[in-house]
Write a protein that holds these residues in place. Structure first.
Motif, mmCIF file in Angstrom:
data_model
loop_
_atom_site.group_PDB
_atom_site.id
_atom_site.type_symbol
_atom_site.label_atom_id
_atom_site.label_comp_id
_atom_site.label_asym_id
_atom_site.label_seq_id
_atom_site.Cartn_x
_atom_site.Cartn_y
_atom_site.Cartn_z
ATOM 1 N N GLY A 84 0.276 5.099 7.388
ATOM 2 C CA GLY A 84 -0.937 4.769 8.119
ATOM 3 C C GLY A 84 -2.179 5.156 7.351
ATOM 4 O O GLY A 84 -2.323 6.296 6.912
ATOM 5 N N TRP A 85 -3.075 4.176 7.178
ATOM 6 C CA TRP A 85 -4.304 4.407 6.441
ATOM 7 C C TRP A 85 -5.276 3.308 6.834
ATOM 8 O O TRP A 85 -4.889 2.137 6.884
ATOM 9 C CB TRP A 85 -4.013 4.389 4.945
ATOM 10 C CG TRP A 85 -5.167 4.751 4.057
ATOM 11 C CD1 TRP A 85 -6.289 5.437 4.408
ATOM 12 C CD2 TRP A 85 -5.300 4.450 2.669
ATOM 13 N NE1 TRP A 85 -7.109 5.593 3.320
ATOM 14 C CE2 TRP A 85 -6.530 4.991 2.236
ATOM 15 C CE3 TRP A 85 -4.503 3.774 1.759
ATOM 16 C CZ2 TRP A 85 -6.979 4.877 0.938
ATOM 17 C CZ3 TRP A 85 -4.945 3.663 0.457
ATOM 18 C CH2 TRP A 85 -6.165 4.211 0.053
ATOM 19 N N SER A 86 -6.520 3.660 7.116
ATOM 20 C CA SER A 86 -7.491 2.651 7.528
ATOM 21 C C SER A 86 -7.632 1.582 6.462
ATOM 22 O O SER A 86 -7.641 1.876 5.269
ATOM 23 C CB SER A 86 -8.848 3.306 7.792
ATOM 24 O OG SER A 86 -9.333 3.933 6.611
ATOM 25 N N GLY A 87 -7.721 0.333 6.882
ATOM 26 C CA GLY A 87 -7.859 -0.771 5.935
ATOM 27 C C GLY A 87 -6.555 -1.492 5.656
ATOM 28 O O GLY A 87 -6.529 -2.407 4.835
ATOM 29 N N SER A 88 -5.453 -1.077 6.336
ATOM 30 C CA SER A 88 -4.154 -1.739 6.150
ATOM 31 C C SER A 88 -3.812 -1.888 4.679
ATOM 32 O O SER A 88 -4.033 -2.929 4.080
ATOM 33 C CB SER A 88 -4.140 -3.113 6.835
ATOM 34 O OG SER A 88 -4.293 -2.978 8.220
ATOM 35 N N PRO A 89 -3.281 -0.829 4.046
ATOM 36 C CA PRO A 89 -2.989 -0.862 2.608
ATOM 37 C C PRO A 89 -2.158 -2.063 2.205
ATOM 38 O O PRO A 89 -1.244 -2.463 2.907
ATOM 39 C CB PRO A 89 -2.198 0.434 2.395
ATOM 40 C CG PRO A 89 -2.609 1.317 3.511
ATOM 41 C CD PRO A 89 -2.864 0.417 4.670
ATOM 42 N N VAL A 90 -2.502 -2.661 1.044
ATOM 43 C CA VAL A 90 -1.718 -3.783 0.543
ATOM 44 C C VAL A 90 -0.526 -3.239 -0.233
ATOM 45 O O VAL A 90 -0.657 -2.263 -0.972
ATOM 46 C CB VAL A 90 -2.564 -4.703 -0.375
ATOM 47 C CG1 VAL A 90 -3.677 -5.357 0.405
ATOM 48 C CG2 VAL A 90 -3.127 -3.938 -1.560
ATOM 49 N N PRO A 91 0.657 -3.817 -0.070
ATOM 50 C CA PRO A 91 1.788 -3.378 -0.876
ATOM 51 C C PRO A 91 1.534 -3.642 -2.354
ATOM 52 O O PRO A 91 0.990 -4.674 -2.730
ATOM 53 C CB PRO A 91 2.949 -4.235 -0.358
ATOM 54 C CG PRO A 91 2.532 -4.651 1.003
ATOM 55 C CD PRO A 91 1.039 -4.829 0.905
ATOM 56 N N GLY A 92 1.902 -2.712 -3.202
ATOM 57 C CA GLY A 92 1.743 -2.884 -4.636
ATOM 58 C C GLY A 92 3.074 -3.124 -5.298
ATOM 59 O O GLY A 92 4.056 -3.495 -4.659
#
Length: 285
Positions: A55-63
């Motif tokens: 969970g992290w604001s901004g919905s992390p993109v998968p790398g």
């Protein structure tokens, strides 16, 4: 008939010392401290666990790699979405300080992954505290520009093959999706990260939460989306796609690589079939 412990204790008290003596031998009473110690031994600890971001604001993109943390002795290491990193840290009584001099490898990935990676690494150096909840999740609290924020991680035991993955729809109920000629992202896509689901329905961006229990997949019906308008056929398809997701029942990843999600629609089981999407590396100038 099964009796719970309180019932056994009650009957033992009535029957007298003989019965209670038998219970004392077969069901020894544990002190509160002993029970707490047993519970603590089964929960993840900061240093004995690999942590995956959830969970992290901004919905992390998968790398190209998941965002992970490992704490060992006084060293912190992990992956930030593209590159590996390591550094020093100190902790005690819920406080956590990570040294600003983090060392990283020098791989190049997609621009959005690299930007997110830099943001994450900067965030680590602003961490002030940590906690591990009853659900086993790790929460790091950080202070940025005078404002407090948090990022959460799940232990490796809760990590699943779906995490840090992206998928593009191939068929819905056996039908290929229509595309938006004005939008290169017109085909519905989804991505999983931690307990967060994000993607596009072919017109609007989608965001929500999901849980996994074995092969069972549950997607929270309270999905959020942007409010763009597209041609009616695309809007209809998007609504069908959202309904399919929130009615998800089970999932499997086939040996051929496709993700298949079974969903219930009008008392009939249908399928969403996806192909994996990969983040293409690109050279940074």
């Amino acid at each position: 008939m099964r009796l719970n412990f309180s019932q056994i204790f009650f009957f033992a008290t009535i029957m007298g010392g003989l019965t209670l003596g038998i219970i004392d031998k077969t069901l020894p009473l544990l002190s509160t401290n002993s029970v707490q110690a047993m519970e603590a031994s089964t929960s993840p600890s900061l240093q004995s666990t690999t942590w995956y971001i959830s969970g992290w604001s901004g919905s992390p993109v998968p790398g190209s790699a998941p965002i992970t943390l490992q704490f060992k002795d006084n060293r912190l290491m992990g992956t930030a979405g593209c590159n590996s990193f390591n550094g020093a840290y100190t902790s005690g009584e819920g406080n956590l300080t990570i040294d600003q001099a983090l060392a990283t490898t020098r791989k190049a990935c997609a621009a959005e992954v690299m930007a997110q990676e830099q943001k994450f690494l900067q965030l680590l150096t602003q961490v002030t505290a940590y906690s591990i909840g009853d659900d086993g999740q790790l929460t790091l609290t950080y202070l940025k520009d005078g404002e407090q924020g948090s990022v959460t991680f799940i232990p490796a035991s809760q990590y699943n093959a779906l995490h840090n993955s992206q998928w593009q729809l191939v068929t819905m109920a056996g039908v290929e999706p229509i595309t938006n000629e004005e939008n290169s992202q017109g085909i519905p896509q989804i991505q999983f990260l931690g307990d967060r689901l994000a993607g596009t329905g072919g017109c609007n961006r989608l965001m929500g939460q999901f849980t996994i229990d074995g092969e069972n997949l549950t997607i929270d019906e309270r999905m959020a989306s942007t409010m763009m308008a597209c041609p009616e056929p695309l809007m209809n398809q998007e609504q069908q796609f959202i309904q399919a997701l929130v009615n998800a029942q089970k999932y499997q990843i086939l040996t051929s690589g496709e993700l298949v999600i079974d969903y219930l629609m009008a008392d009939k089981t249908e399928q969403l079939v996806f192909l994996p999407l990969m983040v293409d590396p690109q050279t940074q100038g």
